[in-house]
Each structure stands twice: as C-alpha cells, then as structure tokens.
Design a protein around this motif. Structure first.
Motif, PDB file in Angstrom:
ATOM      1  N   PHE A 120       0.648  -0.749   0.081  1.00 24.89           N
ATOM      2  CA  PHE A 120      -0.385   0.402  -0.283  1.00 24.89           C
ATOM      3  C   PHE A 120       0.870   0.979   0.132  1.00 24.89           C
ATOM      4  O   PHE A 120       1.853   1.052   0.600  1.00 24.89           O
ATOM      5  N   ASN A 121       0.103   2.368  -0.511  1.00 20.23           N
ATOM      6  CA  ASN A 121       0.373   3.272  -0.483  1.00 20.23           C
ATOM      7  C   ASN A 121       1.645   4.438   0.852  1.00 20.23           C
ATOM      8  O   ASN A 121       2.577   4.681   0.938  1.00 20.23           O
ATOM      9  N   HIS A 122       0.208   3.628   2.114  1.00 21.41           N
ATOM     10  CA  HIS A 122       0.844   5.017   3.171  1.00 21.41           C
ATOM     11  C   HIS A 122       1.782   3.362   4.087  1.00 21.41           C
ATOM     12  O   HIS A 122       1.732   4.152   4.283  1.00 21.41           O
ATOM     13  N   ASP A 123       1.702   2.146   3.523  1.00 19.03           N
ATOM     14  CA  ASP A 123       3.314   1.855   4.148  1.00 19.03           C
ATOM     15  C   ASP A 123       4.022   1.674   3.325  1.00 19.03           C
ATOM     16  O   ASP A 123       5.194   1.657   4.169  1.00 19.03           O
ATOM     17  N   ARG A 124       4.124   1.835   2.581  1.00 22.49           N
ATOM     18  CA  ARG A 124       5.277   2.757   1.325  1.00 22.49           C
ATOM     19  C   ARG A 124       6.147   3.546   1.602  1.00 22.49           C
ATOM     20  O   ARG A 124       7.231   4.386   2.472  1.00 22.49           O
ATOM     21  N   PHE A 126       5.122   5.433   5.233  1.00 18.76           N
ATOM     22  CA  PHE A 126       5.476   4.936   5.971  1.00 18.76           C
ATOM     23  C   PHE A 126       7.278   4.085   6.303  1.00 18.76           C
ATOM     24  O   PHE A 126       8.107   5.134   7.198  1.00 18.76           O
ATOM     25  N   HIS A 127       7.612   3.287   5.753  1.00 17.96           N
ATOM     26  CA  HIS A 127       8.083   2.909   5.648  1.00 17.96           C
ATOM     27  C   HIS A 127      10.222   4.298   5.122  1.00 17.96           C
ATOM     28  O   HIS A 127      10.633   3.981   5.557  1.00 17.96           O
ATOM     29  N   LEU A 128       9.313   4.782   3.832  1.00 13.21           N
ATOM     30  CA  LEU A 128       9.886   6.127   3.412  1.00 13.21           C
ATOM     31  C   LEU A 128      11.296   6.615   4.349  1.00 13.21           C
ATOM     32  O   LEU A 128      11.887   7.082   4.241  1.00 13.21           O
ATOM     33  N   LEU A 129      10.133   7.463   4.769  1.00 10.84           N
ATOM     34  CA  LEU A 129       9.460   8.064   6.040  1.00 10.84           C
ATOM     35  C   LEU A 129      10.968   7.723   6.981  1.00 10.84           C
ATOM     36  O   LEU A 129      11.809   8.438   7.733  1.00 10.84           O
ATOM     37  N   ARG A 130      10.198   6.530   7.660  1.00 12.95           N
ATOM     38  CA  ARG A 130      11.640   5.836   8.668  1.00 12.95           C
ATOM     39  C   ARG A 130      12.414   5.431   8.143  1.00 12.95           C
ATOM     40  O   ARG A 130      14.244   6.572   9.131  1.00 12.95           O
ATOM     41  N   ARG A 131      13.002   5.612   7.193  1.00 14.66           N
ATOM     42  CA  ARG A 131      14.430   5.593   6.420  1.00 14.66           C
ATOM     43  C   ARG A 131      14.812   6.563   6.314  1.00 14.66           C
ATOM     44  O   ARG A 131      15.979   6.395   6.347  1.00 14.66           O
ATOM     45  N   VAL A 132      14.131   7.683   5.891  1.00 18.23           N
ATOM     46  CA  VAL A 132      14.790   8.798   6.160  1.00 18.23           C
ATOM     47  C   VAL A 132      15.197   9.607   7.536  1.00 18.23           C
ATOM     48  O   VAL A 132      16.371   9.963   7.199  1.00 18.23           O
ATOM     49  N   GLN A 133      14.430   9.641   8.167  1.00 20.52           N
ATOM     50  CA  GLN A 133      14.949  10.150   9.342  1.00 20.52           C
ATOM     51  C   GLN A 133      16.079   9.063   9.690  1.00 20.52           C
ATOM     52  O   GLN A 133      16.759   9.685  11.083  1.00 20.52           O
ATOM     53  N   ILE A 182       6.378   8.720  -3.758  1.00 20.34           N
ATOM     54  CA  ILE A 182       6.426   7.632  -3.542  1.00 20.34           C
ATOM     55  C   ILE A 182       8.587   7.252  -4.302  1.00 20.34           C
ATOM     56  O   ILE A 182       9.046   7.525  -3.818  1.00 20.34           O
ATOM     57  N   GLN A 183       7.771   7.934  -5.114  1.00 19.02           N
ATOM     58  CA  GLN A 183       8.623   7.694  -6.632  1.00 19.02           C
ATOM     59  C   GLN A 183      10.218   8.668  -6.331  1.00 19.02           C
ATOM     60  O   GLN A 183      10.814   8.514  -6.030  1.00 19.02           O
ATOM     61  N   ALA A 184       9.768  10.111  -5.670  1.00 16.07           N
ATOM     62  CA  ALA A 184      10.879  11.059  -5.030  1.00 16.07           C
ATOM     63  C   ALA A 184      11.997  10.388  -4.213  1.00 16.07           C
ATOM     64  O   ALA A 184      13.158  10.995  -4.002  1.00 16.07           O
ATOM     65  N   LEU A 185      10.961   9.786  -2.982  1.00 14.17           N
ATOM     66  CA  LEU A 185      12.091   9.713  -2.177  1.00 14.17           C
ATOM     67  C   LEU A 185      12.607   8.624  -2.347  1.00 14.17           C
ATOM     68  O   LEU A 185      14.060   8.170  -2.310  1.00 14.17           O
ATOM     69  N   GLU A 186      12.380   7.758  -3.326  1.00 13.67           N
ATOM     70  CA  GLU A 186      13.041   5.888  -3.414  1.00 13.67           C
ATOM     71  C   GLU A 186      14.247   6.496  -4.419  1.00 13.67           C
ATOM     72  O   GLU A 186      15.399   6.208  -4.727  1.00 13.67           O
ATOM     73  N   GLU A 187      14.392   7.498  -5.302  1.00 13.16           N
ATOM     74  CA  GLU A 187      15.394   8.428  -6.082  1.00 13.16           C
ATOM     75  C   GLU A 187      16.514   8.693  -5.017  1.00 13.16           C
ATOM     76  O   GLU A 187      17.419   8.806  -5.197  1.00 13.16           O
ATOM     77  N   ARG A 188      15.733  10.027  -4.380  1.00 13.78           N
ATOM     78  CA  ARG A 188      16.886  10.004  -3.639  1.00 13.78           C
ATOM     79  C   ARG A 188      17.792   9.815  -2.661  1.00 13.78           C
ATOM     80  O   ARG A 188      18.950  10.034  -2.061  1.00 13.78           O
ATOM     81  N   GLU A 194      15.678  -2.749  -0.343  1.00 12.82           N
ATOM     82  CA  GLU A 194      15.350  -2.751   1.180  1.00 12.82           C
ATOM     83  C   GLU A 194      14.156  -1.196   1.103  1.00 12.82           C
ATOM     84  O   GLU A 194      13.411  -0.181   1.696  1.00 12.82           O
ATOM     85  N   LEU A 195      14.206  -0.740  -0.201  1.00 12.39           N
ATOM     86  CA  LEU A 195      13.239   0.201  -0.577  1.00 12.39           C
ATOM     87  C   LEU A 195      11.844  -0.153  -0.173  1.00 12.39           C
ATOM     88  O   LEU A 195      10.520   0.788   0.239  1.00 12.39           O
TER      89      LEU A 195
END
Length: 352
Positions: A120-124, A126-133, A182-188, A194-195
C-alpha cells in the motif's frame, strides 16, 4: 450506557468493529509498521471474548442489515467484525481465531493488489520516511515536489508524529501525488530492495478462496486503495465496478458490500455504488448505527492494540468494554470525525 445506546439505536445496538492487521509479535512489528493498523493475536482474542461477555451476538453483515431495515428482529445486540485491506497476517493470525471461536467476518479487499507483491502507498511512505529519518536530512532532499517537501519537513521537524503527518498527507492529496512522492523519495534514497517494506504483504487469491469456503465474506475496497473523494467520477466508476468484478471472478462469490478508503464518501460515490449493485458501504465514523439508517453510511469503530492498554501498561478489560459501549462518546469526551466530503474538491492549501 449500553441501555442508553439501545434506546438511541431504536431497540438494539448494531456495533460494527474494524481492524486491519492481526500480528504475532506486536512489539516487534511496532518498530516498522504504522501503529494504528496493528493488534496482537492475544488482544484480538480478548476483544472477541469481551464483546461476547458484553452481550453482543456476532453476526454476518447481511443479518445486521436486515435488522436495521426492519426485516428481522434481533434477540441480542449484534456485532459485525470487519477487516480492511486484506493483509496476509489476518489470514495467518486472525482467521484461525475467528474460525475457532465461530465468529463470522467481512474482509474488504483492494482487488488489484491481492495476489501481488505490491504494498500500500501508506505503508511504502511510512517505510521511506523512517529510512529518511534514520539517515538524517541531506541536500539531496532539497529538490523534491512541494507535497513531498512539506511531508518531510513536518516529520523531520517533529511537529507531528509520523503516522499523524501521514494521515494528514493522505487526506489532502490524491493517489497520483502519493505515488509521485514515493518515487521522489526512492530516487533520493538510492536503488535497492530495502526501499520496499518487507511487512504489509497481502493475501493471495487462494487464501481468499480458502476463507470464502469457510463462509467468511468479502467486500470491495476499490482496486488499489484509492480515496475516491479525491478522484473524478469516471475514476470512481472504474474503481467500484472493476473491483467488484475482479473479486467475483477470482473468488467465485457475489460482492455486495463496500468499504470507503479513509472512510470518506460523497453522494456521488453512493450513487455509483447503488448503480453497480451494492447493498451497503461502511465508513470509519465512530457513531451508533440506528434502526432505519442508510446502509451506505454504516458507522464503524476502528480498533487497534492501544485501545485496550490501561494505566499500568497491560490489557484493561474495563477500558475495552468502555470502548465497546462507547462510554467516552456518550459522555461527550470525544468527537467522531465525519466521513462525508465534497466530491473531487479543489486541493486545500496545506497548513502545518
């Protein structure tokens, strides 16, 4: 309180409870998943036991609809158990408990995601934000689409908890913006498996058919978990019509019930549902269902683990029964969030 709610409801309480994920290890899962989606196996079992002890009879949704419409009379207060999203851990850890206790349930499926490796977009997010954090702010994040910058700034500044910021973000923007973010965060963050979050996998169609053979029911929850009030009416029509058709084709059942993503609905969406042969739809409005109410705006109480955590940090039976009996609502200690929204309204300017 229960007697007062019966009087308000027209003679019998019809409680519809909603869950998302039933997990084996709540503490471990809490470290990597959206907290409000989780309930442990043990707490889930205690909820069912507590509902029975509180005088509720577990019923399929169709029976509750018949009582609400006056087609039959219930001997006891009714409780309908529902799950949104079709997470696989409901099959693994919730289904055995329901089957053992003889409790019927309705599972609302995002049809296009079932049987795939997608999340789900919301799970993706959340996961990406935790990685950025965890990585910390970097200059790479300076050049992001405006919505993504706003979300990242809110989370990293600590102005809101991550899950709360994510709720607001999903409430403001359509699915296309979520995907763009999601795409923008994954690119960065750079390439790598693990994404994609390991957790949050969904049922496959064999698991759906297995539950259907045991008389568990399934409803539609759009094709890809789309908040329909954000979308033009032609998208609404496709999401409703094709999700119903796909579940019927894959599971060999008739689909007549729907769950609004985010709990949000509009008059236009209700008309589309009726036109496509649905008999009911559930919201996330935490209010009583009354005899004679509109079956397309059914109220639900969304529950997770912490609804039952008492002052000592353990499971509180008293607090849980208060939740079921809606003591806090009766006493005016909480205000339910309405689910009606204007259809495809212009995006509001985000204020953090």
């Amino acid at each position: 309180m229960a007697a007062y709610r019966r009087y308000q409801s027209g003679g019998r309480r019809i409680l519809i409870v909603s869950y998302h994920r039933v997990v084996e290890d709540f503490t471990g899962e809490l470290q990597r998943s959206i907290p409000g989606l989780l309930i442990s196996q043990e707490t889930f079992r205690r909820h069912l036991e507590g509902l029975s002890a509180a005088g509720y009879e577990f019923a399929p949704l169709g029976d509750a609809l018949d009582v609400m419409a006056g087609r039959r009379v219930a001997r006891k207060d009714l409780c309908v158990v529902t799950f949104d999203d079709g997470y696989r851990d409901v099959y693994r850890y919730g289904y055995p408990i329901l089957k053992q206790m003889g409790v019927p349930a309705m599972i609302y499926l995002p049809a296009e995601l079932i049987g795939t490796d997608r999340r789900f977009n919301h799970d993706r997010l959340f996961h990406l934000l935790r990685r950025v954090q965890a990585r910390g702010y970097q200059p790479l994040f300076d050049v992001l689409p405006t919505p993504a910058t706003e979300l990242l700034d809110t989370v990293l500044s600590g102005r809101k908890r991550m899950s709360a910021a994510l709720d607001d973000f999903i409430g403001h923007y359509p699915s296309a913006t979520l995907v763009e973010t999601i795409q923008a965060l994954e690119e960065r963050l750079g390439p790598g498996p693990e994404l994609l979050p390991e957790q949050g996998d969904l049922m496959d169609w064999d698991e759906v058919r297995c539950m259907a053979k045991d008389c568990f029911e399934f409803g539609a929850h759009t094709l890809g978990h789309v908040v329909l009030t954000h979308e033009p009416i032609e998208v609404v029509e496709r999401e409703v019509r094709e999700s119903k058709a796909m579940i019927e084709r894959e599971a060999g059942i008739t689909v007549r019930d729907f769950a609004y993503c985010n709990g949000w609905y509009s008059d236009d969406i209700i008309r589309v549902l009726i036109r496509n042969g649905f008999r009911s739809a559930v919201t996330t409005e935490d209010m009583p269902n009354r005899l004679g109410d509109d079956p397309f705006i059914l109220k639900r109480k969304v529950l997770w683990e912490n609804f039952s955590v008492g002052l000592t940090g353990g499971y509180s039976r008293s607090l849980t029964v208060c939740q079921f009996d809606d003591c806090f609502g009766v006493l005016g200690l909480r205000e339910p969030v309405p689910g009606w929204r204007p259809q495809h309204a212009p995006l509001r300017e985000v204020s953090w």
